[in-house]
Structures are given as structure tokens and as C-alpha cells.
Scaffold this active site. Structure first.
Site, PDB file in Angstrom:
ATOM      1  N   GLU A   1      -2.878   7.047   7.433  1.00 23.04           N
ATOM      2  CA  GLU A   1      -3.207   8.194   6.691  1.00 23.04           C
ATOM      3  C   GLU A   1      -4.293   9.006   7.474  1.00 23.04           C
ATOM      4  OE1 GLU A   1      -4.365   6.263   3.180  1.00 23.04           O
ATOM      5  OE2 GLU A   1      -6.475   5.593   4.139  1.00 23.04           O
TER       6      GLU A   1
ATOM      7  N   HIS B   1     -14.376  -2.322   9.548  1.00 27.01           N
ATOM      8  CA  HIS B   1     -13.829  -2.265   8.069  1.00 27.01           C
ATOM      9  C   HIS B   1     -14.005  -3.407   7.324  1.00 27.01           C
ATOM     10  CE1 HIS B   1     -12.126   1.247  10.174  1.00 27.01           C
ATOM     11  NE2 HIS B   1     -11.486   0.538  11.152  1.00 27.01           N
TER      12      HIS B   1
ATOM     13  N   ARG C   1      -6.060  -8.679  -6.996  1.00 29.22           N
ATOM     14  CA  ARG C   1      -6.654  -9.789  -7.178  1.00 29.22           C
ATOM     15  C   ARG C   1      -7.970  -9.665  -7.287  1.00 29.22           C
ATOM     16  NH1 ARG C   1      -9.537  -9.194  -2.494  1.00 29.22           N
ATOM     17  NH2 ARG C   1      -8.481  -8.030  -0.824  1.00 29.22           N
TER      18      ARG C   1
ATOM     19  N   LYS D   1       0.858  -1.108  -0.143  1.00 27.44           N
ATOM     20  CA  LYS D   1       0.120  -0.057   0.016  1.00 27.44           C
ATOM     21  C   LYS D   1       1.015   1.313   0.075  1.00 27.44           C
ATOM     22  CE  LYS D   1      -2.987  -3.026   0.361  1.00 27.44           C
ATOM     23  NZ  LYS D   1      -3.598  -3.491  -0.929  1.00 27.44           N
TER      24      LYS D   1
END
Length: 508
Positions: A204, A239, A296, A120
């Protein structure tokens, strides 16, 4: 570009995704090889595949994450290719690279693309260089707690701590207060290590009132890349996606076109091949930022297949064989509306605790526009070692309103006994005003939790039915005991009379 025919595929996965991949392979005339752990000896994918091989003990670290063993089985079974599904080794560049070294086709992106987008932090750097808007945050891995404290102080709370090596809600923590920083960091790193074998994280800024929008992309080895439009994935708990739909109820044509162009550009930036997903986060004003790329097939890919009319697994295989995409961007259209609900073996009334156990009965919904991607059956024992998802229920209709009604009907018809499931919880989601009006974001479940968990009142008629059901169950068990005794002794009387008595009791 040279082409290589795939005749046999090893599916390096389990559960519903393994069964789903085998189905497409069967339609293409491709032989399939399943792998299984101790806990999955009687699993559906083992029964359904042409061949099946044991690869180790139940823990995934000793079986489905065992690269050496999977490669060994691929050679033993003479498989031309390996499909990783999602999760496990699907975003492991080392696995993709090992397949290439062994002369086995990896049905997925190159190891270089996985490194470029699967990690990421690297993906954030790539997107910044490509001019794609990203959420403010770190561009390097966070490796110690002191560094995390300094970084968060610079960015400002609230922030998201995320696993660098994976996705799917694993290794993620929302931090709203300074007192939560250390515990959240440790929890995210521990979960990331367990899920992906890498405990590195990044940080972030957290976008308030966020919408989770993702775009499906598909690219071939000739450099052609298209997007297959968006999926709305904002109904989440911790999440983890719970319900997905397409098209998004908040999207407009202008923003859709712009996000699609960014998604294609993102895939091309790393010379991507195969199916992938570009995830964005969007605020209420439709400002959007690149979130991450999943290199994926996604869990929720069936709703895209239903609305766009493309079998993504078959296209993955054709791309891996070296074929160009059979369509261009202008050939693709969205037709109707699709919704997916994830059915979990969990106790929604007890903090959503996993509820593994033996399925005593299952009846899956049928009818126009209904698809069920599952892997359990009557008598199957859901193991404790893996994700508790039982199946994915997908519906399609011409309009969103009709799709919601169809999903409500399908959930009503879905009957599973023996374990507790999330079906009732999903029914309440379909009934909630916020969802029906399309006015929701990732805080939907938190905002509506009281309504979603409310117990249905049982009136006198309901109580009567419960009493009658209990009585019938009692009589049935008495008959079973009596029949067992009768078998051990000399039989007397007519079997037809015994059947008549039992039948009369059931009619009560």
C-alpha cells in the site's frame, strides 16, 4: 442468545498478558490453566495459574503455536474456554474454528470474523465495500517478486510491504527506493512466515508524516457494538509501538466522533464479537484512512481500561458466555489521561539488541495512578526465544501534563539490574519537547534519535558516587567470601562483632 457459564479458562499464551488474564479470571472466580514451554517452566504465569501443563520445546512453533497440543491440554484439564491473549494463535481462524469443533469456547471473535478482518487484504476489500476510506494499494495477495515490482511501479514509491496474516509490526517494510524493493519483500515474507506461518504480503501507498490512531471496539453476540475511543500509537521504532497514550493529543471531538462511527461500522460489517481494534492512519490535516483491524486484545489495552473504566478481559469473557454488553455508546466517557511505556530487555546503546539474561534485582514503581503489567521477578531468566518485552508501565492522571510527570517519576523508580533495559530511553522520550508538546508522528524516534540516545554527563559528584558504590560492592563480595570460609572452619569470636563490622563497612 443462549448463555454458557465459563468455570475454567486455559490461557494459550505466556508472559505479562497471561498473568494479566489470570488476574481478571481470579476476580471473576474462574479457575485458570497455564501452558508452558521448556523455557517457561519457572515463568510467573505458570506459578500464578491454578494448573499448569507442559506443551513442548522452547521454540514457539513447537509449543505456543501447537494447536493440537493446546487442544489436548484443554480437554485434559477440562477447560470450558481458551483465551488466546495477543500474538501466537490469537488471530488464527483455524484455531478458533478448531475450538468450536471441539466444543470449547474461544474467547475472541468467530473464525469467519477473523478471516474477514484478520487477513489484511480481505479487510481492505470489506472496508472498500462498506465505504470506509482506505490507503491506496493492492486488493490481492502478492506472491512473487515480478508482481511486486509491477504493483509498486503502478502505486509509486514510497510504499509499505505488509504481512497479510498478522500485525504487531511483524512482516512490515518501508520501501523508499527501487533498490530496496527485492530485499524488503524477501525480508517481509520471511518474517511473516516465521511469525504467522503465512508468507503472503500486500502493498500500500505510504502516507507521509503519518499518525497511528486506533479505536478500541467491543461487540456482543446480540449485535450491539460500541467503541471505547482512541489510542495514539505514533511513537514507534521499526513499526513496533513503544509508547501509547489516550486521548490523542491531536484529536478533536468532531474527528473522534466520525472515526468512532467508522470503527463501529467496520466491526459490524463482519458481525464481530468480542474486543478488537480498528487502526487508522492520519495525516497532519486529520484526514484518516483505514489501516487494518486487529481481531484480538491489543498490548496497549490497559490505557483504555484506565481512561474509560472498563475491564476489557472481563468483558471478553462475559461476551463469550453470551451476555449482552452492560453499557451503550452514550454511557461511555473518557476520564483523564493515560500513558503506557513498553519496557524491553534490550541494549538501546547497541542498536536495540535484545538483552536476555537473569534478573538480579527488580523494584517496580508504586503510587497513585501507576499500574505495572509484568511477569519477571528477581532470579528469573528472560529466555531468548520470545519477544524481549519485560512489562508495560501504565500511568493515569487528570491531565496529560500531569500524566507525563507521573510517568517520569515512575520510570525513575523502576529499577532492574542483571539485564539492560529501555527505561533510560523511555525517560528521554518523556523529556523531549516534541512529545511533551504533543506534536509528533511515527517519525518521532527517527527525528529525535540523537537526543533520545544522548548519554547523561557524569560530573564530579556522580563520579564520587560511582567510586563509593564500587567500593561497597567490593567489600560486600569480600565479606561473602569470608563468610563462606568461616562456615567451612571452626567459628571464633562473636557473631554480633562480625555483624557490626559488616554494617560499618556498608555505612561508608
Amino acid at each position: 442468545m443462549s448463555q454458557r457459564k465459563i468455570k475454567k479458562v486455559l490461557i494459550a499464551n505466556r508472559g505479562e498478558i497471561a498473568v494479566r488474564i489470570i488476574r481478571s479470571c481470579r476476580e471473576m472466580g474462574i479457575h485458570t490453566v497455564a501452558v508452558f514451554s521448556d523455557a517457561d517452566r519457572s515463568a510467573m504465569h505458570v506459578r500464578y495459574a491454578g494448573e499448569a501443563y507442559h506443551i513442548g520445546p522452547s521454540p514457539s512453533s513447537e509449543s505456543y503455536l501447537n494447536i493440537d497440543k493446546i487442544i489436548e491440554v484443554a480437554k485434559l484439564s477440562r477447560a470450558d474456554a481458551i483465551h488466546p491473549g495477543y500474538g501466537f494463535l490469537s488471530e488464527n481462524s483455524g484455531f478458533s474454528r478448531r475450538c468450536r469443533e471441539e466444543g470449547i469456547i474461544f474467547i475472541g471473535p468467530s473464525p469467519e470474523a477473523i478471516d474477514g478482518m484478520g487477513d489484511k487484504i480481505t479487510a481492505r476489500k470489506t472496508m472498500i465495500a462498506a465505504g470506509v476510506p482506505v490507503v491506496p494499494g493492492t486488493t490481492e495477495k502478492v506472491t512473487d517478486e515480478a508482481e511486486a515490482l509491477r504493483t509498486i511501479a503502478e502505486i509509486g514509491l514510497p510504499v509499505m510491504i505488509k504481512a497479510s496474516a498478522g500485525g504487531g509490526g511483524k512482516g512490515m517494510r518501508l520501501v523508499k527506493e527501487e533498490s530496496q524493493i527485492i530485499s524488503s519483500l524477501r525480508g517481509a515474507r520471511s518474517e511473516a512466515k516465521t511469525a504467522f506461518g503465512d508468507d503472503s504480503v500486500y502493498i500500500e501507498k505510504y502516507i507521509q508524516s503519518p499518525h497511528h490512531i486506533e479505536f478500541q471496539v467491543l461487540a456482543d453476540q446480540q449485535g450491539n457494538t460500541v467503541h471505547l475511543f482512541e489510542r495514539e500509537c505514533s511513537v514507534q521504532r521499526r513499526h513496533q509501538k513503544v509508547v501509547e497514550e489516550t486521548p490523542s493529543p491531536i484529536m478533536n471531538p468532531e474527528v473522534r466522533m466520525k472515526m468512532g462511527e467508522y470503527a463501529v461500522a467496520a466491526a459490524k460489517a463482519v458481525n464481530y464479537e468480542g474486543a478488537g481494534t480498528i487502526e487508522f492512519i492520519m495525516d497532519d490535516s486529520l484526514n484518516f484512512y483505514f489501516l487494518e483491524m486487529n481481531t484480538r486484545l491489543q498490548v496497549e489495552h490497559p490505557i483504555t481500561e484506565r481512561v474509560v473504566g472498563v475491564d476489557l478481559v472481563k468483558e471478553q469473557i462475559r461476551v463469550a458466555e453470551g451476555h449482552p454488553l452492560p453499557f451503550k455508546q452514550d454511557d461511555l466517557r473518557q476520564n483523564g489521561h493515560a500513558i503506557e511505556c513498553r519496557i524491553y530487555a534490550e541494549d538501546t546503546d547497541n542498536n536495540f539488541m535484545p538483552n536476555p539474561g537473569t534478573i538480579s534485582h527488580i523494584t517496580e514503581p508504586l503510587g497513585l495512578g501507576v499500574r505495572c503489567d509484568g511477569y519477571v521477578y528477581t532470579g528469573y531468566t528472560i529466555p531468548i526465544y520470545y519477544d524481549p518485552m519485560i512489562s508495560k508501565l501504565i500511568v493515569w492522571a487528570q491531565t496529560r501534563e500531569e500524566a507525563i510527570q507521573r510517568m517520569r517519576r515512575a520510570l525513575y523508580e523502576y529499577k532492574i539490574t542483571g539485564v539492560k533495559t529501555s527505561i533510560k530511553f523511555l525517560e528521554r522520550i518523556m523529556e523531549s519537547d516534541d512529545f511533551r508538546n504533543g506534536k509528533y508522528n511515527t517519525h518521532f524516534i527517527e527525528k529525535n534519535l540523537k537526543f533520545l540516545l544522548a548519554e547523561t554527563e557524569c560530573d564530579l559528584y556522580c563520579e564520587d558516587l560511582a567510586l563509593i558504590t564500587t567500593y561497597i560492592d567490593y567489600v560486600s563480595k569480600l565479606e561473602e567470601v569470608k563468610m563462606t570460609i568461616d562456615k567451612a572452619t571452626v567459628r571464633h569470636g562473636s557473631d554480633w562483632k562480625q555483624y557490626g563490622r559488616r554494617h560499618s563497612a556498608y555505612r561508608l
